[in-house]
Design a protein around this motif. Sequence first.
Motif, PDB file in Angstrom:
ATOM      1  N   LEU A 124       0.858  -1.188   0.000  1.00 26.13           N
ATOM      2  CA  LEU A 124       0.000   0.000   0.000  1.00 26.13           C
ATOM      3  C   LEU A 124       0.893   1.237   0.000  1.00 26.13           C
ATOM      4  N   VAL A 125       0.682   2.131  -0.953  1.00 26.29           N
ATOM      5  CA  VAL A 125       1.487   3.351  -1.056  1.00 26.29           C
ATOM      6  C   VAL A 125       0.539   4.538  -0.980  1.00 26.29           C
ATOM      7  N   GLN A 126       0.662   5.303   0.091  1.00 22.09           N
ATOM      8  CA  GLN A 126      -0.266   6.404   0.369  1.00 22.09           C
ATOM      9  C   GLN A 126       0.464   7.390   1.270  1.00 22.09           C
ATOM     10  N   ASP A 127       0.470   8.679   0.914  1.00 23.56           N
ATOM     11  CA  ASP A 127       1.194   9.658   1.730  1.00 23.56           C
ATOM     12  C   ASP A 127       0.393  10.194   2.915  1.00 23.56           C
ATOM     13  N   SER A 128      -0.871   9.839   3.015  1.00 21.70           N
ATOM     14  CA  SER A 128      -1.687  10.211   4.174  1.00 21.70           C
ATOM     15  C   SER A 128      -1.723   9.018   5.130  1.00 21.70           C
ATOM     16  N   THR A 129      -1.195   9.206   6.352  1.00 26.45           N
ATOM     17  CA  THR A 129      -1.150   8.082   7.295  1.00 26.45           C
ATOM     18  C   THR A 129      -2.555   7.610   7.670  1.00 26.45           C
ATOM     19  N   THR A 130      -3.508   8.518   7.726  1.00 23.44           N
ATOM     20  CA  THR A 130      -4.884   8.127   8.041  1.00 23.44           C
ATOM     21  C   THR A 130      -5.446   7.223   6.951  1.00 23.44           C
ATOM     22  N   GLU A 131      -5.310   7.640   5.697  1.00 20.72           N
ATOM     23  CA  GLU A 131      -5.811   6.827   4.586  1.00 20.72           C
ATOM     24  C   GLU A 131      -5.038   5.522   4.462  1.00 20.72           C
ATOM     25  N   LEU A 132      -3.739   5.553   4.776  1.00 25.31           N
ATOM     26  CA  LEU A 132      -2.925   4.340   4.745  1.00 25.31           C
ATOM     27  C   LEU A 132      -3.432   3.334   5.778  1.00 25.31           C
ATOM     28  N   ASP A 133      -3.777   3.823   6.972  1.00 23.65           N
ATOM     29  CA  ASP A 133      -4.325   2.948   8.017  1.00 23.65           C
ATOM     30  C   ASP A 133      -5.695   2.382   7.616  1.00 23.65           C
ATOM     31  N   ILE A 134      -6.525   3.213   6.986  1.00 24.89           N
ATOM     32  CA  ILE A 134      -7.849   2.742   6.541  1.00 24.89           C
ATOM     33  C   ILE A 134      -7.694   1.637   5.496  1.00 24.89           C
ATOM     34  N   LEU A 135      -6.806   1.854   4.518  1.00 23.02           N
ATOM     35  CA  LEU A 135      -6.560   0.820   3.507  1.00 23.02           C
ATOM     36  C   LEU A 135      -6.031  -0.451   4.154  1.00 23.02           C
ATOM     37  N   PRO A 145       4.612   5.216   3.184  1.00 22.49           N
ATOM     38  CA  PRO A 145       4.092   6.586   3.101  1.00 22.49           C
ATOM     39  C   PRO A 145       4.777   7.445   2.038  1.00 22.49           C
ATOM     40  N   THR A 146       5.870   6.933   1.437  1.00 14.98           N
ATOM     41  CA  THR A 146       6.570   7.701   0.406  1.00 14.98           C
ATOM     42  C   THR A 146       6.917   6.798  -0.768  1.00 14.98           C
ATOM     43  N   VAL A 147       7.188   7.430  -1.896  1.00 13.06           N
ATOM     44  CA  VAL A 147       7.595   6.699  -3.097  1.00 13.06           C
ATOM     45  C   VAL A 147       8.953   6.042  -2.874  1.00 13.06           C
ATOM     46  N   ASP A 148       9.857   6.735  -2.159  1.00 11.52           N
ATOM     47  CA  ASP A 148      11.179   6.151  -1.880  1.00 11.52           C
ATOM     48  C   ASP A 148      11.052   4.880  -1.049  1.00 11.52           C
ATOM     49  N   ASP A 149      10.164   4.882  -0.051  1.00  9.43           N
ATOM     50  CA  ASP A 149       9.926   3.667   0.747  1.00  9.43           C
ATOM     51  C   ASP A 149       9.384   2.547  -0.145  1.00  9.43           C
ATOM     52  N   ALA A 150       8.484   2.892  -1.046  1.00  2.00           N
ATOM     53  CA  ALA A 150       7.898   1.897  -1.938  1.00  2.00           C
ATOM     54  C   ALA A 150       8.960   1.298  -2.860  1.00  2.00           C
ATOM     55  N   ASN A 151       9.827   2.138  -3.414  1.00  2.46           N
ATOM     56  CA  ASN A 151      10.887   1.638  -4.292  1.00  2.46           C
ATOM     57  C   ASN A 151      11.827   0.698  -3.548  1.00  2.46           C
ATOM     58  N   ALA A 152      12.156   1.032  -2.300  1.00  8.62           N
ATOM     59  CA  ALA A 152      13.018   0.159  -1.495  1.00  8.62           C
ATOM     60  C   ALA A 152      12.318  -1.180  -1.233  1.00  8.62           C
ATOM     61  N   MET A 153      11.025  -1.141  -0.938  1.00 10.02           N
ATOM     62  CA  MET A 153      10.260  -2.354  -0.671  1.00 10.02           C
ATOM     63  C   MET A 153      10.149  -3.213  -1.932  1.00 10.02           C
ATOM     64  N   LEU A 154       9.959  -2.575  -3.078  1.00 12.13           N
ATOM     65  CA  LEU A 154       9.852  -3.299  -4.349  1.00 12.13           C
ATOM     66  C   LEU A 154      11.168  -3.974  -4.733  1.00 12.13           C
ATOM     67  N   ALA A 155      12.275  -3.372  -4.342  1.00 12.73           N
ATOM     68  CA  ALA A 155      13.586  -3.961  -4.630  1.00 12.73           C
ATOM     69  C   ALA A 155      13.868  -5.156  -3.734  1.00 12.73           C
ATOM     70  N   ALA A 156      13.248  -5.178  -2.542  1.00 13.93           N
ATOM     71  CA  ALA A 156      13.556  -6.216  -1.560  1.00 13.93           C
ATOM     72  C   ALA A 156      12.576  -7.388  -1.551  1.00 13.93           C
ATOM     73  N   SER A 157      11.322  -7.164  -1.981  1.00  9.53           N
ATOM     74  CA  SER A 157      10.285  -8.192  -1.861  1.00  9.53           C
ATOM     75  C   SER A 157       9.433  -8.271  -3.123  1.00  9.53           C
ATOM     76  N   THR A 158       8.719  -9.389  -3.239  1.00 12.20           N
ATOM     77  CA  THR A 158       7.772  -9.572  -4.329  1.00 12.20           C
ATOM     78  C   THR A 158       6.359  -9.494  -3.760  1.00 12.20           C
ATOM     79  N   PHE A 159       5.465  -8.837  -4.492  1.00 11.91           N
ATOM     80  CA  PHE A 159       4.102  -8.623  -4.021  1.00 11.91           C
ATOM     81  C   PHE A 159       3.085  -9.214  -4.997  1.00 11.91           C
ATOM     82  N   ASP A 160       1.880  -9.486  -4.471  1.00 15.35           N
ATOM     83  CA  ASP A 160       0.790 -10.007  -5.284  1.00 15.35           C
ATOM     84  C   ASP A 160      -0.139  -8.903  -5.772  1.00 15.35           C
ATOM     85  N   LEU A 161      -0.153  -7.780  -5.072  1.00 12.61           N
ATOM     86  CA  LEU A 161      -1.043  -6.667  -5.406  1.00 12.61           C
ATOM     87  C   LEU A 161      -0.430  -5.391  -4.864  1.00 12.61           C
ATOM     88  N   MET A 162      -0.663  -4.308  -5.588  1.00  8.68           N
ATOM     89  CA  MET A 162      -0.195  -3.003  -5.131  1.00  8.68           C
ATOM     90  C   MET A 162      -1.340  -2.012  -5.255  1.00  8.68           C
TER      91      MET A 162
END
Length: 196
Positions: free
Chosen positions: A16-27, A43-60
């Motif tokens: 889940l990639v969302q810059d609003s912590t409230t909306e991120l928690d709801i999702l 909460p940031t694109v940089d965090d998402a890029n790091a996560m994408l480099a380290a793990s494989t996901f089924d849905l984004m």
Amino acid sequence: MSAEAHLNLSKATVLLVQDSTTELDILGQMFIGFGVKGIRKCPTVDDANAMLAASTFDLMVVDADMAGGAGFDLVMHIRRLQENPNRLIPILLVCGHTAPANIERARDCGANFVVAKPITPTVMYDRVLWLAKEQRQFVESESYAGPDRRHKAFGPPPGEKGRRHDDLGTEIGVAVGPDLDQAEIDALLNPRRAVA
């Protein structure tokens, strides 16, 4: 929710990639309610890029309303990742403004679907279910990478009712006239100029 519309998402991993912590928690709570145990929140694109480099996901699930169009850019970047299995994952873009320009931008960046805010669990689950049944091919060219954009031509996934009046049905009707013979078929495929 009907019995045939049930997915076992307990082993799915969702980013889940969302810059609003409230909306991120709801999702996050929404996907916990769907039975997902592997949820990663960025909460940031940089965090998402790091996560994408380290793990494989089924849905984004990405918020398109991030500052400067960062959500759209992130999806485009993911679709262009070489030798990374995440480039093929289904991506839902969550968007507060579903003007035609935003829908086109989402389509052109490589997202599978746009989900309009405010998001309800029913709509989100329906979109996840739709993605599980979807059979669009992944397309890559110089200017685009993502699911085949000719979505309307395929109609809804098998067993689903379309939302548009012109969605193609999955049922074939009974023939209403005689079959064409080979000469008639050839004439349709190779039209000739009429001579006066």
